[in-house]
Design an enzyme around this catalytic site. Structure first.
Site, PDB file in Angstrom:
ATOM      1  N   TYR A   1      -8.444 -19.233 -22.127  1.00  0.00           N
ATOM      2  CA  TYR A   1      -7.887 -20.364 -22.888  1.00  0.00           C
ATOM      3  C   TYR A   1      -8.571 -20.506 -24.249  1.00  0.00           C
ATOM      4  O   TYR A   1      -7.929 -20.816 -25.255  1.00  0.00           O
ATOM      5  CB  TYR A   1      -8.054 -21.672 -22.116  1.00  0.00           C
ATOM      6  CG  TYR A   1      -7.018 -21.869 -21.024  1.00  0.00           C
ATOM      7  CD1 TYR A   1      -5.691 -22.139 -21.355  1.00  0.00           C
ATOM      8  CD2 TYR A   1      -7.359 -21.788 -19.694  1.00  0.00           C
ATOM      9  CE1 TYR A   1      -4.736 -22.317 -20.370  1.00  0.00           C
ATOM     10  CE2 TYR A   1      -6.408 -21.967 -18.700  1.00  0.00           C
ATOM     11  CZ  TYR A   1      -5.103 -22.229 -19.047  1.00  0.00           C
ATOM     12  OH  TYR A   1      -4.158 -22.400 -18.069  1.00  0.00           O
TER      13      TYR A   1
ATOM     14  N   ASP B   1      -9.768 -31.986 -15.447  1.00  0.00           N
ATOM     15  CA  ASP B   1      -9.118 -30.738 -15.839  1.00  0.00           C
ATOM     16  C   ASP B   1     -10.179 -29.673 -16.073  1.00  0.00           C
ATOM     17  O   ASP B   1     -11.325 -29.995 -16.403  1.00  0.00           O
ATOM     18  CB  ASP B   1      -8.278 -30.917 -17.112  1.00  0.00           C
ATOM     19  CG  ASP B   1      -7.280 -29.780 -17.251  1.00  0.00           C
ATOM     20  OD1 ASP B   1      -6.219 -29.841 -16.626  1.00  0.00           O
ATOM     21  OD2 ASP B   1      -7.582 -28.796 -17.970  1.00  0.00           O
TER      22      ASP B   1
ATOM     23  N   ARG C   1       2.366 -35.220 -11.712  1.00  0.00           N
ATOM     24  CA  ARG C   1       3.594 -35.846 -12.241  1.00  0.00           C
ATOM     25  C   ARG C   1       4.745 -35.948 -11.253  1.00  0.00           C
ATOM     26  O   ARG C   1       5.725 -36.613 -11.526  1.00  0.00           O
ATOM     27  CB  ARG C   1       4.042 -35.101 -13.505  1.00  0.00           C
ATOM     28  CG  ARG C   1       3.211 -35.469 -14.722  1.00  0.00           C
ATOM     29  CD  ARG C   1       3.528 -34.575 -15.889  1.00  0.00           C
ATOM     30  NE  ARG C   1       3.128 -33.201 -15.590  1.00  0.00           N
ATOM     31  CZ  ARG C   1       3.416 -32.151 -16.355  1.00  0.00           C
ATOM     32  NH1 ARG C   1       4.114 -32.318 -17.451  1.00  0.00           N
ATOM     33  NH2 ARG C   1       3.007 -30.942 -16.022  1.00  0.00           N
TER      34      ARG C   1
ATOM     35  N   ARG D   1       0.066 -42.863 -16.208  1.00  0.00           N
ATOM     36  CA  ARG D   1      -0.319 -42.011 -17.342  1.00  0.00           C
ATOM     37  C   ARG D   1       0.472 -42.314 -18.609  1.00  0.00           C
ATOM     38  O   ARG D   1       0.056 -41.921 -19.701  1.00  0.00           O
ATOM     39  CB  ARG D   1      -0.098 -40.527 -16.979  1.00  0.00           C
ATOM     40  CG  ARG D   1      -1.094 -39.935 -16.003  1.00  0.00           C
ATOM     41  CD  ARG D   1      -2.208 -39.154 -16.692  1.00  0.00           C
ATOM     42  NE  ARG D   1      -1.688 -38.174 -17.624  1.00  0.00           N
ATOM     43  CZ  ARG D   1      -1.716 -38.288 -18.948  1.00  0.00           C
ATOM     44  NH1 ARG D   1      -2.262 -39.342 -19.490  1.00  0.00           N
ATOM     45  NH2 ARG D   1      -1.226 -37.356 -19.713  1.00  0.00           N
TER      46      ARG D   1
ATOM     47  N   ARG E   1      -3.046 -29.890  -7.228  1.00  0.00           N
ATOM     48  CA  ARG E   1      -2.280 -30.818  -8.084  1.00  0.00           C
ATOM     49  C   ARG E   1      -1.623 -31.931  -7.274  1.00  0.00           C
ATOM     50  O   ARG E   1      -0.515 -32.366  -7.598  1.00  0.00           O
ATOM     51  CB  ARG E   1      -1.213 -30.084  -8.897  1.00  0.00           C
ATOM     52  CG  ARG E   1      -1.744 -29.193  -9.980  1.00  0.00           C
ATOM     53  CD  ARG E   1      -2.169 -29.988 -11.209  1.00  0.00           C
ATOM     54  NE  ARG E   1      -2.923 -29.122 -12.121  1.00  0.00           N
ATOM     55  CZ  ARG E   1      -2.406 -28.540 -13.185  1.00  0.00           C
ATOM     56  NH1 ARG E   1      -1.174 -28.734 -13.507  1.00  0.00           N
ATOM     57  NH2 ARG E   1      -3.159 -27.768 -13.933  1.00  0.00           N
TER      58      ARG E   1
HETATM   59  O1  1CP Z   1      -4.711 -33.145  -8.192  1.00  0.00           O
HETATM   60  C1  1CP Z   1      -5.363 -32.231  -8.712  1.00  0.00           C
HETATM   61  O2  1CP Z   1      -5.196 -31.044  -8.450  1.00  0.00           O
HETATM   62  C2  1CP Z   1      -6.515 -32.610  -9.630  1.00  0.00           C
HETATM   63  C3  1CP Z   1      -6.267 -32.508 -11.032  1.00  0.00           C
HETATM   64  C4  1CP Z   1      -6.188 -31.202 -11.807  1.00  0.00           C
HETATM   65  C5  1CP Z   1      -6.725 -29.917 -11.554  1.00  0.00           C
HETATM   66  C6  1CP Z   1      -7.445 -29.417 -10.329  1.00  0.00           C
HETATM   67  C7  1CP Z   1      -5.561 -31.155 -13.074  1.00  0.00           C
HETATM   68  C8  1CP Z   1      -4.874 -32.283 -13.717  1.00  0.00           C
HETATM   69  N1  1CP Z   1      -5.791 -29.915 -13.612  1.00  0.00           N
HETATM   70  C9  1CP Z   1      -6.479 -29.138 -12.714  1.00  0.00           C
HETATM   71  C10 1CP Z   1      -6.952 -27.761 -12.885  1.00  0.00           C
HETATM   72  C11 1CP Z   1      -6.343 -26.918 -13.945  1.00  0.00           C
HETATM   73  N2  1CP Z   1      -6.009 -27.257 -15.225  1.00  0.00           N
HETATM   74  C12 1CP Z   1      -6.094 -25.539 -13.795  1.00  0.00           C
HETATM   75  C13 1CP Z   1      -6.430 -24.752 -12.552  1.00  0.00           C
HETATM   76  C14 1CP Z   1      -5.336 -24.818 -11.553  1.00  0.00           C
HETATM   77  C15 1CP Z   1      -4.099 -24.052 -11.931  1.00  0.00           C
HETATM   78  O3  1CP Z   1      -4.161 -22.811 -11.950  1.00  0.00           O
HETATM   79  O4  1CP Z   1      -3.083 -24.706 -12.198  1.00  0.00           O
HETATM   80  C16 1CP Z   1      -5.552 -25.055 -14.990  1.00  0.00           C
HETATM   81  C17 1CP Z   1      -5.108 -23.628 -15.294  1.00  0.00           C
HETATM   82  C18 1CP Z   1      -5.510 -26.141 -15.894  1.00  0.00           C
HETATM   83  C19 1CP Z   1      -5.051 -26.104 -17.296  1.00  0.00           C
HETATM   84  C20 1CP Z   1      -3.900 -27.009 -17.495  1.00  0.00           C
HETATM   85  N3  1CP Z   1      -4.012 -28.379 -17.534  1.00  0.00           N
HETATM   86  C21 1CP Z   1      -2.525 -26.664 -17.574  1.00  0.00           C
HETATM   87  C22 1CP Z   1      -1.964 -25.263 -17.484  1.00  0.00           C
HETATM   88  C23 1CP Z   1      -1.536 -24.733 -18.806  1.00  0.00           C
HETATM   89  C24 1CP Z   1      -1.095 -23.293 -18.807  1.00  0.00           C
HETATM   90  O5  1CP Z   1       0.099 -23.051 -19.040  1.00  0.00           O
HETATM   91  O6  1CP Z   1      -1.934 -22.401 -18.601  1.00  0.00           O
HETATM   92  C25 1CP Z   1      -1.815 -27.861 -17.734  1.00  0.00           C
HETATM   93  C26 1CP Z   1      -0.344 -28.030 -17.936  1.00  0.00           C
HETATM   94  C27 1CP Z   1      -2.768 -28.934 -17.669  1.00  0.00           C
HETATM   95  C28 1CP Z   1      -2.481 -30.387 -17.733  1.00  0.00           C
HETATM   96  C29 1CP Z   1      -2.736 -31.127 -16.481  1.00  0.00           C
HETATM   97  N4  1CP Z   1      -3.927 -31.128 -15.775  1.00  0.00           N
HETATM   98  C30 1CP Z   1      -3.816 -31.968 -14.684  1.00  0.00           C
HETATM   99  C31 1CP Z   1      -2.498 -32.534 -14.722  1.00  0.00           C
HETATM  100  C32 1CP Z   1      -1.984 -33.524 -13.727  1.00  0.00           C
HETATM  101  C33 1CP Z   1      -1.832 -32.009 -15.850  1.00  0.00           C
HETATM  102  C34 1CP Z   1      -0.422 -32.334 -16.332  1.00  0.00           C
HETATM  103  C35 1CP Z   1      -0.424 -33.205 -17.534  1.00  0.00           C
HETATM  104  C36 1CP Z   1      -0.301 -34.690 -17.272  1.00  0.00           C
HETATM  105  O7  1CP Z   1      -0.156 -35.124 -16.147  1.00  0.00           O
HETATM  106  O8  1CP Z   1      -0.304 -35.447 -18.217  1.00  0.00           O
END
Ligand code: 1CP
Length: 365
Positions: free
Chosen positions: A163, A85, A40, A49, A36
């Site tokens: 999910y 994502d 944010r 964003r 990540r």
């Molecule tokens: O910089 C990076 O890492 C690249 C971008 C990236 C990656 C690798 C994002 C952007 N998401 C992911 C993978 C991802 N998405 C995972 C695997 C990693 C982990 O375990 O965290 C998972 C579980 C998700 C699902 C997801 N997407 C969640 C988790 C929800 C939950 O409670 O289970 C969330 C909150 C997101 C949104 C998201 N994805 C990425 C960002 C930057 C965000 C935040 C929202 C935003 O910025 O608007």
């Protein structure tokens, strides 16, 4: 096709520390990146964003490229990870997924029972459904100008299945786990279907320019060793084996693959023999014990507690030093044990990166 997004003639790679460490080769310093890292906690990310839908952003190659590059302008990370994502794969299977600001992902119509599997596309046209990710990778590979390698990624089958059934994040994942106990056949059918799409998706990412691949099994920890062996491990293995075999068959160069099964270190010995070059670790495992249990079979990646970034900078340097001493500087990629949180101070991320580079250079002198 526009020249700039052609998946060939990529700029020459200038920093291959990450790729060498992934292959267990010698390096002058330990490479570092953060899960990540595009996120944010960066004011420029929040600004870019603002007001845009999350998945619309994911579908814009230019936006993904910009967000991938943002953290690299600030910090000397040794790898970039494409902004996207894991939930784009359930979308490709035909499911509606929305990102609700302040809440997270939401599936308006999750899978309720085995009959709902009929709602999924039986055959996914991966280039048609996920070509936007491939275009983002190709564009970013050009715009990176060879500064560092670009990592592609996917969610692993069980994590995506969880999910698709829960309809979003959960603390117990009891709806998804109910399937494993009450519908094992349907569970395997779904996991097999996801595996096939994932293999094609990862191969498409490599063809588009990804230089390494990470598979996120984020919800390994909710399973125990018995269920992990039945519902995760075979699919994780199958993914790595099929990706490698198909790259070989088509005469393409192999890329290092990383498996990150969060909270799944009960399976560490198995993960170290699953055709992945690198095993990613969360912070709940001691570096020395991880080395012992993997016996030099794989490179390791991780595993500082992300919350350690709330510590003062000098303390971060001490924590990093201890972590590096524990893992040793060979076959090691420094990272956090999970993603960065939105309230983290970018300066502390910088202190983490600097401490990894400085202390590892000392160790490798
Ligand atoms: O910089 C990076 O890492 C690249 C971008 C990236 C990656 C690798 C994002 C952007 N998401 C992911 C993978 C991802 N998405 C995972 C695997 C990693 C982990 O375990 O965290 C998972 C579980 C998700 C699902 C997801 N997407 C969640 C988790 C929800 C939950 O409670 O289970 C969330 C909150 C997101 C949104 C998201 N994805 C990425 C960002 C930057 C965000 C935040 C929202 C935003 O910025 O608007």
């Amino acid at each position: 096709m526009d020249n700039i997004i052609c998946p060939k003639d990529f700029p020459e790679l200038k920093n291959d520390l990450f790729l060498r460490a992934a292959r267990g080769e010698e390096t002058e310093q330990v490479p570092v990146w953060c899960m990540r890292q595009a996120g944010r906690y960066l004011p420029e990310f929040r600004e870019f964003r603002a007001g845009k839908d999350f998945f619309d952003t994911c579908r814009s190659p230019e936006a993904c490229c910009e967000l991938t590059l943002q953290p690299l302008r600030r910090f000397p990370f040794d790898a970039a990870i494409i902004f996207s994502d894991i939930l784009v794969v359930p979308q490709a299977l035909g499911m509606d997924v929305q990102m609700v600001p302040g809440k997270g992902p939401s599936f308006p119509e999750p899978l309720k029972g085995p009959d709902d599997l009929q709602r999924l596309r039986p055959k996914v046209d991966v280039p048609a459904e996920l070509g936007y990710v491939f275009r983002a990778i190709t564009l970013t590979r050009h715009k990176l100008e060879g500064k560092v390698p670009l990592i592609g990624f996917t969610g692993a089958p069980w994590t995506l299945m969880a999910y698709m059934i829960e309809g979003g994040g959960s603390t117990t994942y009891s709806k998804a786990k109910r399937w494993l106990y009450s519908h094992p056949e349907a569970s395997h059918q779904l996991l097999r279907q996801l595996t096939s799409v994932i293999v094609e998706y990862l191969l498409g990412q490599v063809a588009a320019g990804a230089q390494a691949l990470q598979v996120f099994e984020s919800h390994a920890g909710i399973l125990g060793p018995v269920q992990f062996k039945e519902f995760c491990l075979p699919y994780l293995r199958d993914i790595a084996r099929r990706v490698k075999d198909q790259l070989k068959e088509s005469g393409q160069e192999s890329v290092p693959m990383i498996v990150f099964a969060k909270d799944g270190h009960y399976a560490l010995e198995d993960l170290a023999q699953s055709h992945y070059e690198v095993v990613g670790l969360d912070w709940t495992i001691d570096p020395r014990s991880a080395r012992e249990r993997t016996g030099g079979k794989v490179a390791l990646q991780g595993n500082m507690d992300p919350c350690a970034l709330y510590a003062p900078k000098e303390r971060i340097a001490e924590i990093v030093k201890k972590m590096l001493d524990g893992f040793g500087p060979r076959g090691y990629i420094a990272n956090l044990g999970h993603g960065l949180y939105p309230d983290m101070d970018p300066e502390h991320v910088g202190a983490f990166v600097e401490a990894v580079h400085a202390h590892s250079r000392q160790l490798l002198k």
